[in-house]
Scaffold this motif. Structure first.
Motif, PDB file in Angstrom:
ATOM      1  N   TYR A  24       0.861  -1.192   0.000  1.00  0.00           N
ATOM      2  CA  TYR A  24       0.000   0.000   0.000  1.00  0.00           C
ATOM      3  C   TYR A  24       0.895   1.239   0.000  1.00  0.00           C
ATOM      4  O   TYR A  24       1.792   1.375   0.833  1.00  0.00           O
ATOM      5  N   ILE A  25       0.653   2.124  -0.957  1.00  0.00           N
ATOM      6  CA  ILE A  25       1.484   3.317  -1.140  1.00  0.00           C
ATOM      7  C   ILE A  25       0.647   4.552  -0.844  1.00  0.00           C
ATOM      8  O   ILE A  25      -0.487   4.696  -1.328  1.00  0.00           O
ATOM      9  N   SER A  26       1.193   5.442  -0.043  1.00  0.00           N
ATOM     10  CA  SER A  26       0.526   6.717   0.262  1.00  0.00           C
ATOM     11  C   SER A  26       1.584   7.795   0.392  1.00  0.00           C
ATOM     12  O   SER A  26       2.778   7.510   0.551  1.00  0.00           O
ATOM     13  N   ALA A  27       1.146   9.032   0.328  1.00  0.00           N
ATOM     14  CA  ALA A  27       2.061  10.162   0.451  1.00  0.00           C
ATOM     15  C   ALA A  27       2.151  10.586   1.909  1.00  0.00           C
ATOM     16  O   ALA A  27       1.133  10.768   2.588  1.00  0.00           O
ATOM     17  N   GLY A  28       3.376  10.752   2.401  1.00  0.00           N
ATOM     18  CA  GLY A  28       3.575  11.209   3.765  1.00  0.00           C
ATOM     19  C   GLY A  28       3.401  12.709   3.878  1.00  0.00           C
ATOM     20  O   GLY A  28       3.104  13.413   2.898  1.00  0.00           O
ATOM     21  N   GLU A  29       3.586  13.225   5.078  1.00  0.00           N
ATOM     22  CA  GLU A  29       3.436  14.659   5.291  1.00  0.00           C
ATOM     23  C   GLU A  29       4.466  15.463   4.513  1.00  0.00           C
ATOM     24  O   GLU A  29       4.216  16.616   4.146  1.00  0.00           O
ATOM     25  N   ASP A  30       5.625  14.850   4.263  1.00  0.00           N
ATOM     26  CA  ASP A  30       6.662  15.543   3.494  1.00  0.00           C
ATOM     27  C   ASP A  30       6.525  15.315   2.002  1.00  0.00           C
ATOM     28  O   ASP A  30       7.374  15.747   1.219  1.00  0.00           O
ATOM     29  N   GLY A  31       5.465  14.630   1.579  1.00  0.00           N
ATOM     30  CA  GLY A  31       5.255  14.357   0.164  1.00  0.00           C
ATOM     31  C   GLY A  31       5.946  13.117  -0.345  1.00  0.00           C
ATOM     32  O   GLY A  31       5.699  12.694  -1.477  1.00  0.00           O
ATOM     33  N   GLN A  32       6.818  12.533   0.469  1.00  0.00           N
ATOM     34  CA  GLN A  32       7.513  11.313   0.051  1.00  0.00           C
ATOM     35  C   GLN A  32       6.605  10.100   0.253  1.00  0.00           C
ATOM     36  O   GLN A  32       5.784  10.073   1.169  1.00  0.00           O
ATOM     37  N   PRO A  33       6.748   9.093  -0.597  1.00  0.00           N
ATOM     38  CA  PRO A  33       5.849   7.931  -0.515  1.00  0.00           C
ATOM     39  C   PRO A  33       6.140   7.072   0.710  1.00  0.00           C
ATOM     40  O   PRO A  33       7.291   6.855   1.085  1.00  0.00           O
ATOM     41  N   ARG A  34       5.075   6.597   1.332  1.00  0.00           N
ATOM     42  CA  ARG A  34       5.169   5.608   2.405  1.00  0.00           C
ATOM     43  C   ARG A  34       4.670   4.280   1.859  1.00  0.00           C
ATOM     44  O   ARG A  34       3.643   4.224   1.193  1.00  0.00           O
ATOM     45  N   MET A  35       5.390   3.206   2.171  1.00  0.00           N
ATOM     46  CA  MET A  35       5.070   1.884   1.634  1.00  0.00           C
ATOM     47  C   MET A  35       4.823   0.936   2.796  1.00  0.00           C
ATOM     48  O   MET A  35       5.646   0.825   3.704  1.00  0.00           O
ATOM     49  N   GLN A  36       3.689   0.279   2.763  1.00  0.00           N
ATOM     50  CA  GLN A  36       3.270  -0.602   3.860  1.00  0.00           C
ATOM     51  C   GLN A  36       2.769  -1.918   3.287  1.00  0.00           C
ATOM     52  O   GLN A  36       2.034  -1.949   2.302  1.00  0.00           O
ATOM     53  N   VAL A  37       3.173  -3.035   3.903  1.00  0.00           N
ATOM     54  CA  VAL A  37       2.736  -4.361   3.469  1.00  0.00           C
ATOM     55  C   VAL A  37       1.423  -4.719   4.159  1.00  0.00           C
ATOM     56  O   VAL A  37       1.292  -4.576   5.377  1.00  0.00           O
ATOM     57  N   ILE A  38       0.451  -5.183   3.376  1.00  0.00           N
ATOM     58  CA  ILE A  38      -0.841  -5.631   3.891  1.00  0.00           C
ATOM     59  C   ILE A  38      -1.019  -7.082   3.477  1.00  0.00           C
ATOM     60  O   ILE A  38      -0.834  -7.435   2.306  1.00  0.00           O
ATOM     61  N   ASP A  39      -1.371  -7.943   4.424  1.00  0.00           N
ATOM     62  CA  ASP A  39      -1.489  -9.370   4.121  1.00  0.00           C
ATOM     63  C   ASP A  39      -2.731  -9.655   3.291  1.00  0.00           C
ATOM     64  O   ASP A  39      -3.649  -8.834   3.192  1.00  0.00           O
ATOM     65  N   GLY A  40      -2.765 -10.829   2.683  1.00  0.00           N
ATOM     66  CA  GLY A  40      -3.848 -11.198   1.782  1.00  0.00           C
ATOM     67  C   GLY A  40      -5.191 -11.366   2.454  1.00  0.00           C
ATOM     68  O   GLY A  40      -6.218 -11.416   1.765  1.00  0.00           O
ATOM     69  N   ALA A  41      -5.224 -11.464   3.795  1.00  0.00           N
ATOM     70  CA  ALA A  41      -6.498 -11.572   4.500  1.00  0.00           C
ATOM     71  C   ALA A  41      -7.146 -10.215   4.697  1.00  0.00           C
ATOM     72  O   ALA A  41      -8.275 -10.142   5.202  1.00  0.00           O
TER      73      ALA A  41
END
Length: 418
Positions: free
Chosen positions: A105-122
């Motif tokens: 899952y990709i989102s923009a942080g407060e500084d505009g840089q991308p944050r990347m987070q792993v989400i499981d298949g469930a």
């Protein structure tokens, strides 16, 4: 577009299957019925636990070490380095092997840089584009109540926007917010293990066959434990004992000496002992299941703790794991494609510019070799490299050598140049 309601229903159907695999991986699967001759209470008391499924998953996951990208024109690896790449890559690979698919899952942080987070298949799903292996739309649960498993925060992903929903709680009312972006794809990227045309979200390494074989082995262990409990002491018998003789069965069962007198006719009772139960049939049965399980996983019975009688050389071990080596290379291709897609979207978020996907057409994911090289193999590769470079100067470079052996020759090369 199918819509968020459709994706929520789809996730609910898939979630049960994924959580079942996680229970087997975490060795939390409950006791099983051992048949009509053994009561449920006794089966629960002697419930056994095996870590074969976890070991089978980790055995492959530990050999999949992602190193980066060749020809990284968009500097994708720099974005991963800002998001704990050691955790992201290993977590995504492990989850995909267990549940067939994980998501980044990709989102923009407060500084505009991308944050990347792993989400499981469930907790995530979507509609996949079979051409690009990216999603056309996606849905993910970002937070659940740890006690009730109720959804607290979820998100709906479409090209150009991500809508986040906060569910009603005692602390806050339900509300939502739309986060716009310039991406041509949803900011939810699948990392898939062994996809095909029918099951585009892949297959779990913990197959039905693996679960069945492990259950059979657990049952055999439980039966052997019950048998050992009942036959801890040999069962004896006495023939010809007078009816009025006082005989303490409890003392007789644990005593090494029995005091039996003659009867009124001067005859001694006949004392005997039933044959003691052997554990060998159970061990043979468990080993048979271990051999079948190892075959399903591309492992050997040595990997499951059943040591062979003769020691094996590294070359023999590598040969025995040839099927696992091919499985690892196949997994590297599909996982590498997912990491490349996620990095591509992260770069779009970072630069706020909709790069065309053709920009990463020449970018190639790189991995360490699945198996360490033995001394004899390294020596053979060295001789071959010398001969190849004599025939075609510069054919074997430090980069090629690293792909073959996992050894980085760039530092030594730099020292030689200095």
């Amino acid at each position: 577009m199918k819509g968020i309601a459709y994706l929520q229903t789809k996730l609910d159907k898939k979630r049960t299957r994924v959580l079942l695999r996680y229970r087997y991986y975490e060795q939390l699967e409950g006791y099983q019925d051992l048949g009509s001759l053994i009561s449920a209470s006794k089966a629960q008391e002697y419930n056994s636990v095996l870590g074969w499924c976890a070991h089978g998953v980790d055995f492959l996951a530990d050999r999949l070490n992602f190193t980066g990208f060749d020809n990284d024109v968009l500097n994708i690896m720099d974005l991963y380095k800002q998001n704990n790449p050691d955790i992201i890559f290993d977590s995504a690979i492990l989850g995909a092997l267990i549940g067939s698919c994980d998501f980044i899952y990709i989102s923009a942080g407060e500084d505009g840089q991308p944050r990347m987070q792993v989400i499981d298949g469930a907790n995530a799903t979507g509609i996949i584009d079979p051409i690009t292996n990216m999603l056309q739309e996606g849905y993910a649960v970002l937070e659940r109540d740890p006690d009730t498993d109720r959804v607290l925060v979820d998100a709906y992903f479409v090209p150009g926007s991500t809508t986040v929903y906060w569910r009603s709680t005692p602390q806050q009312p339900a509300h939502s917010q739309v986060f716009g972006n310039v991406s041509p794809y949803p900011l939810l990227v699948p990392i898939i293990y062994r996809p095909d045309a029918k099951r585009v979200f892949g297959h779990s390494r913990i197959s039905r066959s693996c679960m069945n074989l492990m259950n059979k082995a657990r049952a055999a262990i439980a039966r052997s434990d019950i048998t050992a409990e009942y036959y801890s002491f040999p069962q004896r018998y006495v023939l010809g004992l007078a009816q009025d003789t006082e005989f303490d069965k409890t003392k007789a069962s644990v005593s090494s000496f029995l005091d039996l007198r003659k009867d009124e006719d001067g005859q001694y009772p006949q004392v005997g002992q039933f044959p003691q139960n052997s554990m060998q049939p159970y061990m043979d049965q468990i080993k048979t299941y271990a051999q079948a399980f190892a075959g399903e996983m591309g492992m050997t019975v040595d990997d499951l703790g059943f040591a062979s009688s003769a020691p094996t050389s590294p070359d023999v071990v590598r040969s025995a794991h040839e099927s696992l080596s091919k499985t690892a290379r196949k997994a590297q291709r599909t996982f590498g494609s997912g990491f490349l897609n996620a990095g591509y979207l992260a770069r779009i978020v970072a630069d706020n510019y909709p790069y065309q996907r053709q920009a990463i057409a020449e970018t190639i994911p790189t991995w360490e070799p699945a198996f360490d090289m033995s001394a004899s193999q390294i020596s053979g590769i060295g001789d071959a490299a010398v001969k190849l470079n004599q025939a075609v100067p510069g054919y074997i470079t430090p980069d090629n050598l690293k792909k073959l052996t996992g050894m980085d020759g760039s530092a030594q090369n730099a020292q030689t140049e200095v």
